[in-house]
Design a protein around this motif. Structure first.
Motif, mmCIF file in Angstrom:
data_model
loop_
_atom_site.group_PDB
_atom_site.id
_atom_site.type_symbol
_atom_site.label_atom_id
_atom_site.label_comp_id
_atom_site.label_asym_id
_atom_site.label_seq_id
_atom_site.Cartn_x
_atom_site.Cartn_y
_atom_site.Cartn_z
ATOM 1 N N UNK A 130 -1.033 18.362 11.708
ATOM 2 C CA UNK A 130 0.461 18.862 12.314
ATOM 3 C C UNK A 130 1.560 17.541 12.477
ATOM 4 N N UNK A 131 0.910 16.623 12.440
ATOM 5 C CA UNK A 131 1.918 15.306 13.030
ATOM 6 C C UNK A 131 2.361 15.480 11.941
ATOM 7 N N UNK A 132 3.052 15.723 10.563
ATOM 8 C CA UNK A 132 4.013 15.244 9.571
ATOM 9 C C UNK A 132 4.856 16.562 9.258
ATOM 10 N N UNK A 133 4.447 17.872 10.576
ATOM 11 C CA UNK A 133 5.070 18.653 10.642
ATOM 12 C C UNK A 133 6.259 18.509 11.950
ATOM 13 N N UNK A 134 5.563 17.962 12.981
ATOM 14 C CA UNK A 134 5.675 17.612 13.983
ATOM 15 C C UNK A 134 7.509 17.130 13.246
ATOM 16 N N UNK A 135 7.005 15.730 12.667
ATOM 17 C CA UNK A 135 8.247 14.362 12.325
ATOM 18 C C UNK A 135 8.923 14.650 11.440
ATOM 19 N N UNK A 136 8.128 15.754 10.586
ATOM 20 C CA UNK A 136 9.519 16.369 9.721
ATOM 21 C C UNK A 136 10.965 17.170 11.144
ATOM 22 N N UNK A 147 0.472 -1.546 0.074
ATOM 23 C CA UNK A 147 0.076 0.244 0.062
ATOM 24 C C UNK A 147 0.557 1.446 -0.675
ATOM 25 N N UNK A 148 1.036 1.833 -0.731
ATOM 26 C CA UNK A 148 2.260 3.153 -1.535
ATOM 27 C C UNK A 148 1.253 4.610 -1.246
ATOM 28 N N UNK A 149 2.184 5.165 -0.311
ATOM 29 C CA UNK A 149 2.059 6.001 0.617
ATOM 30 C C UNK A 149 1.498 6.406 1.254
ATOM 31 N N UNK A 150 0.753 5.500 1.658
ATOM 32 C CA UNK A 150 -0.045 5.402 3.074
ATOM 33 C C UNK A 150 0.742 6.993 4.102
ATOM 34 N N UNK A 151 -0.564 7.174 4.481
ATOM 35 C CA UNK A 151 0.122 8.283 5.551
ATOM 36 C C UNK A 151 0.747 7.716 6.181
ATOM 37 N N UNK A 152 -0.833 6.988 7.331
ATOM 38 C CA UNK A 152 -0.137 6.150 8.874
ATOM 39 C C UNK A 152 1.143 5.158 8.740
ATOM 40 N N UNK A 153 1.205 5.192 7.824
ATOM 41 C CA UNK A 153 2.492 3.446 7.209
ATOM 42 C C UNK A 153 3.839 4.602 7.513
ATOM 43 N N UNK A 154 3.712 5.624 6.811
ATOM 44 C CA UNK A 154 4.583 6.325 5.774
ATOM 45 C C UNK A 154 5.065 7.175 7.853
ATOM 46 N N UNK A 155 4.643 7.859 8.170
ATOM 47 C CA UNK A 155 4.002 8.199 9.922
ATOM 48 C C UNK A 155 4.248 7.455 11.020
ATOM 49 N N UNK A 156 4.764 6.277 10.563
ATOM 50 C CA UNK A 156 5.107 5.648 11.109
ATOM 51 C C UNK A 156 6.683 5.386 11.560
ATOM 52 N N UNK A 169 8.759 12.744 6.390
ATOM 53 C CA UNK A 169 7.844 13.001 6.390
ATOM 54 C C UNK A 169 7.756 14.407 5.484
ATOM 55 N N UNK A 170 8.300 14.296 5.113
ATOM 56 C CA UNK A 170 7.745 15.039 3.299
ATOM 57 C C UNK A 170 7.346 14.279 3.094
ATOM 58 N N UNK A 171 7.022 12.961 2.220
ATOM 59 C CA UNK A 171 5.867 12.720 1.623
ATOM 60 C C UNK A 171 4.942 12.531 2.440
#
Length: 481
Positions: A127-133, A66-75, A116-118
């Motif tokens: 706000x979560x991806x910005x925190x990860x970045x 499942x490419x590009x899934x934001x939750x899996x990418x985030x984890x 994180x940038x993806x």
């Protein structure tokens, strides 16, 4: 700022991958979605157990389905960051007992930033991806860019308490660092090293225009070939790169007392003294023993450079299997040959010389340094009966050693161990202590047995033990070291 701070650690946790009853709405076949869900659940369990490498493996397999899934990418981004932080906070002592292989902390942080940038490009309204970045950028020591990422997140969600707390934490820590720098740099800002915050000593100026102490740049380049200030890739060799003569002369002329202190400090760090010993924790080495070493860890590269600027000697110690800690005794070795390799490693040829006992030890720039006292066998009075008997024993052992080596040379078909069978290097029996160690080096022994012989202060017992072992080895077919 050495770590991302408590605010980031508390704010970020792995997200649960949702189970959706109607998998067709997710654009996936039910079987495939269940497989992704199962991999994400396994990754979450591994993450909670702090098995981050395993978690990354599960998340990567899920992303293949499942490419590009934001939750899996985030984890996965968070797992990369946690590994980077753990490696950065790992002590030098841990590295001695359990050395690690694999990617370095900066590479893990770069992978976390990439994920994180993806997520930002996919889901920029959270706000979560910005925190990860920001977390990844802090681990890479890009504090200004991390602050910009947090501010971008606050534009998305101005009321986010998490982003506000992390921004405050970042500003507080960087302001402290800036304040410490200003306190040291008020008087001679242009003449101080931005790595050690001290007066420049043997200054070098990089092609990108930044000046550092030669030793500081050396140490920095053990971890990467980028300028510590602007991250420009440097195609230079700090050992051969010329000192800035003009800058060095200006510093010596204007700050003579402080420069003299820096010179004294530098000379102390190169271990010209005999009672302060940098330690290489690896194996039990005995006097008269020769061996080759491949130095690749950054902390030991730094140690070798300092040694080569001093007396070319270091201590070698092992982990005592009986206690699980660094052994109390070791052997000083002299570096006979030191060949710097293009990738920063050193190839060394060393020979054991004197024994020592560690009085106290401490960590210095990532490696261990010890105050030592020298060990010698209990001396026998010259002309005494005991001394004459010991020399007679050594004479008999030397004849046995010659016969042993002749038989070994006839048995050994290859010359790979010929240097261990060199009669020309045999000390004379008039120096029984040195001869006893040369004799021991002919025999294959377990590290624990070698450590016992290193501690032993009875020359007669060491020679007698060697004679017994040589006789046993000869009977077993000249099993040589």
């Amino acid at each position: 700022m050495a770590s991302p701070g408590a605010a980031f650690s508390a704010a970020l946790a792995a997200e649960d991958f949702p189970w959706v009853e109607s998998q067709e709405e997710m654009g996936m076949a039910p079987d495939k979605y269940r497989e992704v869900f199962d991999l994400a659940q396994r990754g979450a369990r591994a993450f909670r157990d702090r098995r981050f490498d395993e978690a990354i493996s599960y998340y990567s397999k899920a992303l293949n389905l499942r490419p590009g899934d934001p939750i899996i990418l985030s984890n996965r981004s968070l797992a990369f960051s946690r590994i980077s932080q753990r490696l950065r906070e790992r002590s030098a002592a841990d590295s001695e007992y359990q050395p690690l292989n694999g990617l370095d902390p900066t590479t893990h942080a770069e992978l976390a930033l990439k994920d994180a940038e993806k997520i930002v490009s996919i889901n920029s309204n959270s706000p979560r991806p910005y925190l990860l970045k920001a977390y990844a950028l802090i681990l890479m020591e890009h504090y200004h860019e991390a602050r910009e990422a947090l501010l971008a997140g606050l534009q998305v969600d101005p009321l986010s308490h998490v982003l506000q707390t992390c921004l405050s934490d970042l500003d507080s820590n960087t302001n402290i660092a800036a304040g410490a720098r200003r306190a040291r740099l008020d008087r001679t800002d242009d003449f101080e090293c931005t790595l050690c915050f001290k007066l420049l000593y043997e200054p070098v100026t990089t092609p990108c225009g930044h000046s550092f102490c030669r030793s500081c740049l050396h140490q920095s380049m053990d971890h990467g070939n980028k300028c510590p200030m602007c991250r420009t890739v440097l195609f230079i060799g700090p050992r051969t790169y010329p000192i800035s003569v003009t800058l060095s002369n200006i510093i010596q002329r204007n700050f003579p007392e402080e420069y003299a202190e820096r010179r004294s400090e530098h000379e102390t760090m190169t271990y010209a003294g005999v009672d302060l010993m940098p330690l290489f924790v690896m194996d039990v080495v005995l006097p008269c023993q020769k061996m080759a070493l491949n130095i690749f860890e950054p902390r030991y590269r730094l140690m070798v450079r300092r040694i080569m600027e001093g007396n070319h000697r270091m201590g070698m110690v092992a982990i005592d299997s009986a206690t699980g800690t660094v052994a109390d005794c070791g052997c000083e070795v002299e570096i006979l040959e030191c060949e710097p390799l293009p990738d920063g490693r050193f190839y060394l040829e060393v020979e054991g010389s004197r024994r020592f006992r560690i009085l106290r030890s401490w960590d210095q720039d990532g490696y261990r340094v010890a105050e030592v006292e020298w060990l010698q066998d209990i001396p026998l009075p010259e002309g005494s009966q005991e001394r004459r008997e010991l020399i007679e024993l050594a004479n008999g052992a030397s004849e046995l050693a010659r016969a042993y080596i002749r038989r070994a040379r006839e048995t050994v078909r290859t010359a790979r161990r010929a240097r261990h069978l060199d009669l020309e290097s045999m000390p004379g029996p008039q120096d029984p202590e040195k001869f006893s160690f040369w004799l021991v080096n002919l025999i294959s022994l377990r590290p624990s047995d070698r450590l016992d012989l290193l501690r032993l202060r009875d020359t007669r017992e060491r020679i007698s033990s060697s004679i017994r072992l040589l006789s046993d080895a000869a009977e077993q077919g000249c099993r040589v070291q």
